[in-house]
Scaffold this active site. Structure first.
Site, PDB file in Angstrom:
ATOM      1  N   LYS A 184     -20.425 -42.679  50.424  1.00 19.38           N
ATOM      2  CA  LYS A 184     -19.357 -42.746  49.429  1.00 19.38           C
ATOM      3  C   LYS A 184     -18.727 -41.383  49.283  1.00 19.38           C
ATOM      4  O   LYS A 184     -19.417 -40.398  49.590  1.00 19.38           O
ATOM      5  CB  LYS A 184     -19.867 -43.261  48.080  1.00 19.38           C
ATOM      6  CG  LYS A 184     -21.108 -42.584  47.506  1.00 19.38           C
ATOM      7  CD  LYS A 184     -21.179 -41.098  47.348  1.00 19.38           C
ATOM      8  CE  LYS A 184     -20.200 -40.385  46.456  1.00 19.38           C
ATOM      9  NZ  LYS A 184     -20.429 -38.875  46.493  1.00 19.38           N
ATOM     10  N   TYR A 269     -19.542 -42.576  40.562  1.00 23.68           N
ATOM     11  CA  TYR A 269     -20.774 -43.260  40.122  1.00 23.68           C
ATOM     12  C   TYR A 269     -20.552 -43.979  38.793  1.00 23.68           C
ATOM     13  O   TYR A 269     -21.032 -45.098  38.602  1.00 23.68           O
ATOM     14  CB  TYR A 269     -21.933 -42.253  39.982  1.00 23.68           C
ATOM     15  CG  TYR A 269     -22.453 -41.793  41.318  1.00 23.68           C
ATOM     16  CD1 TYR A 269     -23.462 -42.489  41.974  1.00 23.68           C
ATOM     17  CD2 TYR A 269     -21.919 -40.677  41.946  1.00 23.68           C
ATOM     18  CE1 TYR A 269     -23.936 -42.076  43.206  1.00 23.68           C
ATOM     19  CE2 TYR A 269     -22.383 -40.254  43.176  1.00 23.68           C
ATOM     20  CZ  TYR A 269     -23.394 -40.954  43.807  1.00 23.68           C
ATOM     21  OH  TYR A 269     -23.843 -40.556  45.035  1.00 23.68           O
TER      22      TYR A 269
END
Ligand code: NAD
Length: 440
Positions: A184, A269
């Protein structure tokens, strides 16, 4: 499932066929490839895998039970696959994450092993290969990346490079027919994410984005608590993921390489948690970014981003991320009947989970939840390995990374315009099938 590269090929299995035909062919293919060298690591049939996850499976070790009946049940430690049956990964990029977390995580994984390295530094690569028992002939560099195609034991590629490089290495990896696990944030633009998904679909290879927190036990527990209605209707989420960056020359602070500042790196996140913990998709975002003129670290990217997500149910997520404060991480979900919070969260280890609600006798009950601290990278890599062995769509496929990237772009657009920005929810579910219940 609509919206996915369904029926993706594993070692030559054609895609897009009925489940039963696909399973049947997969079975035959597993058996056929098992006989060849390439298939050795993926010779596990779905039946065998299911059998192995049952207690008392043939290769499971059962230790004698020693605790009293009322204690937490004791669990068997396995079953782990023997090395010659594991999915082999080429690790691309030997920076902090690869050396500190990913490579060590193979030691606790059940289904995978590192089999090749791609690095611009041959001396470092040789040292790391020696540490992990990887053949020197299975080292290559970025220019000769395509050599992975014919390297023995390479079933999948794990891309651990600066964000702007993900697209190129996913596209090139798909072209040589390898399944891809990509760190990511998926890429620096939604257009790049779409190109990555299209390339993997075209090549019939699986693509998973490494959202480790979605495989972590406490996050899964919290997700289950939301789903079970323990908190009633979730109305509000607040979360922070912040840290303090040093070296102003690092790639994370260069817009072309990182795509942005704290938002795509660590703010993602909070963004992803708000989505996967509730299963809802936002329809409007509002963002504020700060880029201090007097701090050389932030010449190109933001130091801080506060962003609000409004969801169709009326739930609101108020999230912050920063690159210029002491490390700070938490998340709190507030519902009509209770709340759940993790503080700290988002780190590699040490998550702490607390739940609160009013008991029937009207007293407030606050409970600490204690769960084993598992290696999130091992869980994530084992999940992808299982998906390859059983020809399943991963829980966090490319569509999950694309949706976060769309929202990141909308948050930046909102911050630049100084007003809320509407976003169209994805046409179909962005996540793959639910994970099986947690074991061990
Ligand atoms: P890093 O800087 O420590 O390592 C990057 C690697 O890429 C280095 O080996 C470097 O030599 C190589 N590289 C090749 N070309 C480069 C270039 N042009 N500029 C800079 N480096 C180049 O970074 P990292 O912390 O290992 O992060 C790698 C990826 O992993 C990023 O996408 C990051 O977002 C992601 N990440 C994920 C987590 C997680 O918890 N899932 C944690 C940290 C990083």
């Amino acid at each position: 499932m609509p919206g996915y590269a369904s029926g993706v090929r594993v070692s030559g299995i054609p895609s897009r066929m009925s489940d039963s035909a696909s399973n049947d062919l997969s079975r035959r293919n597993f058996l056929r490839t098992a006989a060849s060298g390439l298939g050795a690591a993926i010779a596990l049939t779905p039946e065998l895998l299911a059998q192995q996850s049952k207690p008392n499976a043939q290769n499971e070790v059962q230790l004698p039970q020693i605790h009293a009946a009322g204690e937490q049940p004791e669990k068997a430690p396995g079953p782990f696959l023997p090395p010659d049956r594991r999915i082999g990964y080429a690790i691309v990029g030997l920076g902090r994450l690869s050396l500190d977390e990913i490579l060590p995580a193979f030691a606790t994984s059940k289904y995978c092993k590192p089999t090749a390295l791609v690095s611009g530094d041959p001396v470092k690569a040789k040292k790391i290969a020696a540490q992990y028992g990887i053949a020197e002939s299975n080292i290559t560099d970025y220019t000769n990346y395509e050599k992975l195609k014919d390297m023995p034991g390479v079933d999948a590629i794990y891309i651990v490079l600066p964000n702007s490089m993900h697209k190129e290495f996913v596209l090139r990896g798909a072209k040589i027919g390898k399944h891809i696990l990509c760190e990511k944030p998926m890429a620096n633009s939604a257009a790049d994410c779409e190109a990555m998904i299209a390339a993997c679909n075209k090549a019939n290879v699986k693509l998973m984005i490494a959202y480790r927190q979605q495989y972590e036990p406490m996050n899964r527990y919290l997700q289950d608590a939301v789903k079970s209605g323990r908190f009633g209707k979730v109305r509000s989420i607040v979360a922070t993921n912040s840290q303090n960056e040093g070296d102003p020359t690092q790639w994370r602070l260069k817009k072309a390489l990182a795509g942005g500042g704290c938002l795509p790196d660590v703010g993602i996140y909070c963004l992803n948690a708000a989505r996967f913990l509730t299963g809802e998709e936002p329809e409007e975002v509002f963002g504020v970014t700060i880029q201090p003129k007097d701090d050389p670290r932030f010449a190109e990217v933001e130091s801080h981003c506060s962003f609000t997500l409004r969801f169709p149910s009326g739930m609101v997520a108020t999230l912050t991320t920063a690159y210029d404060v002491h490390r700070s991480t938490f998340i709190r979900l507030e519902g009509t009947d209770g709340w759940g919070e993790m503080d700290p969260t988002f780190g590699y280890h040490g998550n702490k989970l607390r739940l609160g609600k009013t008991r029937q006798d009207k007293h407030e009950e606050v409970a600490d939840v204690s769960l084993p601290d598992k290696d999130q990278f091992a869980l994530e890599m084992d999940h992808f390995s299982e998906c390859l062995m059983t020809n399943r769509v991963p829980r966090t496929p490319g569509e999950e990374g694309l949706q976060d990237q769309r929202l990141i772009e909308a948050i930046y657009k909102s911050a630049a315009a100084g007003r809320a920005v509407r976003v169209t929810p994805p046409a179909s579910q962005t996540r793959g099938p639910e994970l099986p219940p947690m074991q061990n």
